[in-house]
Motif scaffolding. Structure first.
Motif, PDB file in Angstrom:
ATOM      1  N   UNK A   1      -3.525  -0.980   4.873  1.00  0.00           N
ATOM      2  CA  UNK A   1      -4.058  -2.332   4.705  1.00  0.00           C
ATOM      3  C   UNK A   1      -3.574  -2.919   3.386  1.00  0.00           C
ATOM      4  N   UNK A   2      -3.079  -4.161   3.474  1.00  0.00           N
ATOM      5  CA  UNK A   2      -2.664  -4.903   2.287  1.00  0.00           C
ATOM      6  C   UNK A   2      -3.193  -6.320   2.446  1.00  0.00           C
ATOM      7  N   UNK A   3      -4.394  -6.575   1.897  1.00  0.00           N
ATOM      8  CA  UNK A   3      -5.011  -7.872   2.089  1.00  0.00           C
ATOM      9  C   UNK A   3      -5.471  -8.006   3.533  1.00  0.00           C
ATOM     10  N   UNK A   4      -5.022  -9.072   4.207  1.00  0.00           N
ATOM     11  CA  UNK A   4      -5.384  -9.288   5.613  1.00  0.00           C
ATOM     12  C   UNK A   4      -4.374  -8.676   6.563  1.00  0.00           C
ATOM     13  N   UNK A   5      -3.332  -8.059   6.014  1.00  0.00           N
ATOM     14  CA  UNK A   5      -2.275  -7.478   6.841  1.00  0.00           C
ATOM     15  C   UNK A   5      -2.414  -5.965   6.896  1.00  0.00           C
ATOM     16  N   UNK A   6      -1.793  -5.370   7.919  1.00  0.00           N
ATOM     17  CA  UNK A   6      -1.750  -3.917   8.068  1.00  0.00           C
ATOM     18  C   UNK A   6      -0.327  -3.518   8.394  1.00  0.00           C
ATOM     19  N   UNK A   7       0.273  -2.686   7.526  1.00  0.00           N
ATOM     20  CA  UNK A   7       1.673  -2.290   7.690  1.00  0.00           C
ATOM     21  C   UNK A   7       1.756  -0.909   8.321  1.00  0.00           C
ATOM     22  N   UNK A   8       2.723  -0.728   9.224  1.00  0.00           N
ATOM     23  CA  UNK A   8       2.947   0.562   9.870  1.00  0.00           C
ATOM     24  C   UNK A   8       3.459   1.573   8.853  1.00  0.00           C
ATOM     25  N   UNK A   9       2.984   2.818   8.969  1.00  0.00           N
ATOM     26  CA  UNK A   9       3.397   3.867   8.039  1.00  0.00           C
ATOM     27  C   UNK A   9       3.301   5.218   8.728  1.00  0.00           C
ATOM     28  N   UNK A  10       3.966   6.212   8.120  1.00  0.00           N
ATOM     29  CA  UNK A  10       3.963   7.586   8.618  1.00  0.00           C
ATOM     30  C   UNK A  10       3.514   8.511   7.495  1.00  0.00           C
ATOM     31  N   UNK A  11       2.634   9.464   7.812  1.00  0.00           N
ATOM     32  CA  UNK A  11       2.111  10.389   6.811  1.00  0.00           C
ATOM     33  C   UNK A  11       3.199  11.380   6.396  1.00  0.00           C
ATOM     34  N   UNK A  12       3.454  11.450   5.083  1.00  0.00           N
ATOM     35  CA  UNK A  12       4.404  12.419   4.544  1.00  0.00           C
ATOM     36  C   UNK A  12       3.693  13.618   3.927  1.00  0.00           C
ATOM     37  N   UNK A  13       2.500  13.357   3.327  1.00  0.00           N
ATOM     38  CA  UNK A  13       1.841  14.422   2.570  1.00  0.00           C
ATOM     39  C   UNK A  13       0.389  14.040   2.340  1.00  0.00           C
ATOM     40  N   UNK A  14      -0.512  15.015   2.436  1.00  0.00           N
ATOM     41  CA  UNK A  14      -1.925  14.792   2.113  1.00  0.00           C
ATOM     42  C   UNK A  14      -2.215  15.488   0.794  1.00  0.00           C
ATOM     43  N   UNK A  15      -2.615  14.728  -0.216  1.00  0.00           N
ATOM     44  CA  UNK A  15      -2.895  15.269  -1.541  1.00  0.00           C
ATOM     45  C   UNK A  15      -4.361  15.040  -1.893  1.00  0.00           C
ATOM     46  N   UNK A  16      -4.776  15.603  -3.031  1.00  0.00           N
ATOM     47  CA  UNK A  16      -6.162  15.419  -3.455  1.00  0.00           C
ATOM     48  C   UNK A  16      -6.422  13.993  -3.922  1.00  0.00           C
ATOM     49  N   UNK A  17      -5.373  13.260  -4.287  1.00  0.00           N
ATOM     50  CA  UNK A  17      -5.538  11.884  -4.757  1.00  0.00           C
ATOM     51  C   UNK A  17      -5.441  10.871  -3.633  1.00  0.00           C
ATOM     52  N   UNK A  18      -5.012  11.271  -2.466  1.00  0.00           N
ATOM     53  CA  UNK A  18      -4.843  10.336  -1.368  1.00  0.00           C
ATOM     54  C   UNK A  18      -3.809  10.849  -0.385  1.00  0.00           C
ATOM     55  N   UNK A  19      -3.111   9.949   0.252  1.00  0.00           N
ATOM     56  CA  UNK A  19      -2.116  10.305   1.268  1.00  0.00           C
ATOM     57  C   UNK A  19      -0.793   9.637   0.905  1.00  0.00           C
ATOM     58  N   UNK A  20       0.273  10.425   0.847  1.00  0.00           N
ATOM     59  CA  UNK A  20       1.600   9.857   0.638  1.00  0.00           C
ATOM     60  C   UNK A  20       2.158   9.440   1.987  1.00  0.00           C
ATOM     61  N   UNK A  21       2.502   8.167   2.099  1.00  0.00           N
ATOM     62  CA  UNK A  21       3.007   7.627   3.361  1.00  0.00           C
ATOM     63  C   UNK A  21       4.368   6.991   3.138  1.00  0.00           C
ATOM     64  N   UNK A  22       5.086   6.824   4.225  1.00  0.00           N
ATOM     65  CA  UNK A  22       6.368   6.124   4.193  1.00  0.00           C
ATOM     66  C   UNK A  22       6.283   4.912   5.106  1.00  0.00           C
ATOM     67  N   UNK A  23       6.562   3.731   4.527  1.00  0.00           N
ATOM     68  CA  UNK A  23       6.547   2.502   5.301  1.00  0.00           C
ATOM     69  C   UNK A  23       7.813   2.400   6.147  1.00  0.00           C
ATOM     70  N   UNK A  24       7.813   1.513   7.101  1.00  0.00           N
ATOM     71  CA  UNK A  24       8.986   1.344   7.948  1.00  0.00           C
ATOM     72  C   UNK A  24      10.179   0.827   7.159  1.00  0.00           C
ATOM     73  N   UNK A  25       9.927   0.260   5.974  1.00  0.00           N
ATOM     74  CA  UNK A  25      11.025  -0.202   5.127  1.00  0.00           C
ATOM     75  C   UNK A  25      11.714   0.949   4.412  1.00  0.00           C
TER      76      UNK A  25
END
Length: 232
Positions: free
Chosen positions: A195-219
């Motif tokens: 989620x970025x404001x009112x938009x939602x961008x597609x992403x793929x999970x690369x890694x789950x860490x203790x601080x959050x989730x590392x994702x890769x956007x379609x860009x």
């Protein structure tokens, strides 16, 4: 040890392992199948080096073994290797089958994401009223005003009704998303949205860490995102 630089991402850890154990890990190209139980060997050999922790090693190993190039290397007849490149037995058939299934599922997710992006582009173009290769209408010449004998000519009403006057406004489709409530339920390679404001961008999970989730956007850009910004 205190002056050693710290590796901040799993990709940096993988690059370090490829340099430290070149006969086992590789930074690019097809990867060799790893020895079963190699995580414990890594802990014994490199824990503490470059300020590496067990958590970092486990995350990097998970990312490495779920990559497409590693899954391509899991094939019949391939030999597992230890940290020094020594042979550690041939792959079992069930491991080969599982790797093929993971690879096909990952490809299917990417194709679905691309199809969804194309559909959104077409919807956006339609909403904006864009029509590719639409022929331009030629303006017809206005007919001459007919005058009555002995009288004044009456002006013709040339006003045309608005083309879209009777058309109902296009409905805006609202997307409903489900928040991610449990990070432990996520898996590497899973598709979700950021989620970025009112938009939602597609992403793929690369890694789950203790601080959050590392994702890769379609860009192609990757980032660490907190749970409250992730939805399905």
């Amino acid at each position: 040890m205190e002056n050693q630089p710290k590796l901040n991402s799993s990709k940096e850890v993988i690059a370090f392992l490829a340099e430290r154990f070149p006969h086992c890990f590789s930074a690019e190209g097809e990867a060799r199948p790893l020895k079963i139980g190699i995580f414990q060997d890594l802990v014994e050999r490199v824990e503490g080096e470059m300020n590496l922790s067990k958590t970092q090693l486990r995350s990097a190993l998970r990312l490495y073994t779920s990559s497409w190039r590693y899954l391509y290397g899991i094939k019949a007849g391939a030999i597992r290797v230890d940290l020094d490149g020594n042979a550690c037995g041939e792959l079992d058939e069930q491991h080969v089958t599982h790797a093929r299934q993971q690879l096909e599922e990952a490809k299917a997710r990417v194709q679905a994401q691309r199809a969804e992006q194309q559909a959104k582009k077409r919807e956006a173009a339609a909403a904006a009223g864009e029509q590719e290769d639409a022929p331009r209408r030629e303006r017809k010449p206005r007919p001459p005003v007919r005058r009555k004998e002995g009288g004044e000519s009456k002006p013709r009403n040339t006003a045309k009704p608005a083309a879209n006057a009777n058309k109902a406004p296009r409905a805006v489709r609202e997307e409903h998303h489900t928040p991610v409530s449990d990070l432990s339920a996520l898996t590497v390679g899973q598709s979700l949205k950021v989620k970025a404001g009112n938009n939602a961008m597609d992403a793929t999970v690369l890694e789950i860490t203790k601080d959050g989730v590392r994702v890769q956007l379609t860009s192609g850009m990757s980032m660490i995102v907190r749970a409250e910004h992730l939805v399905f």
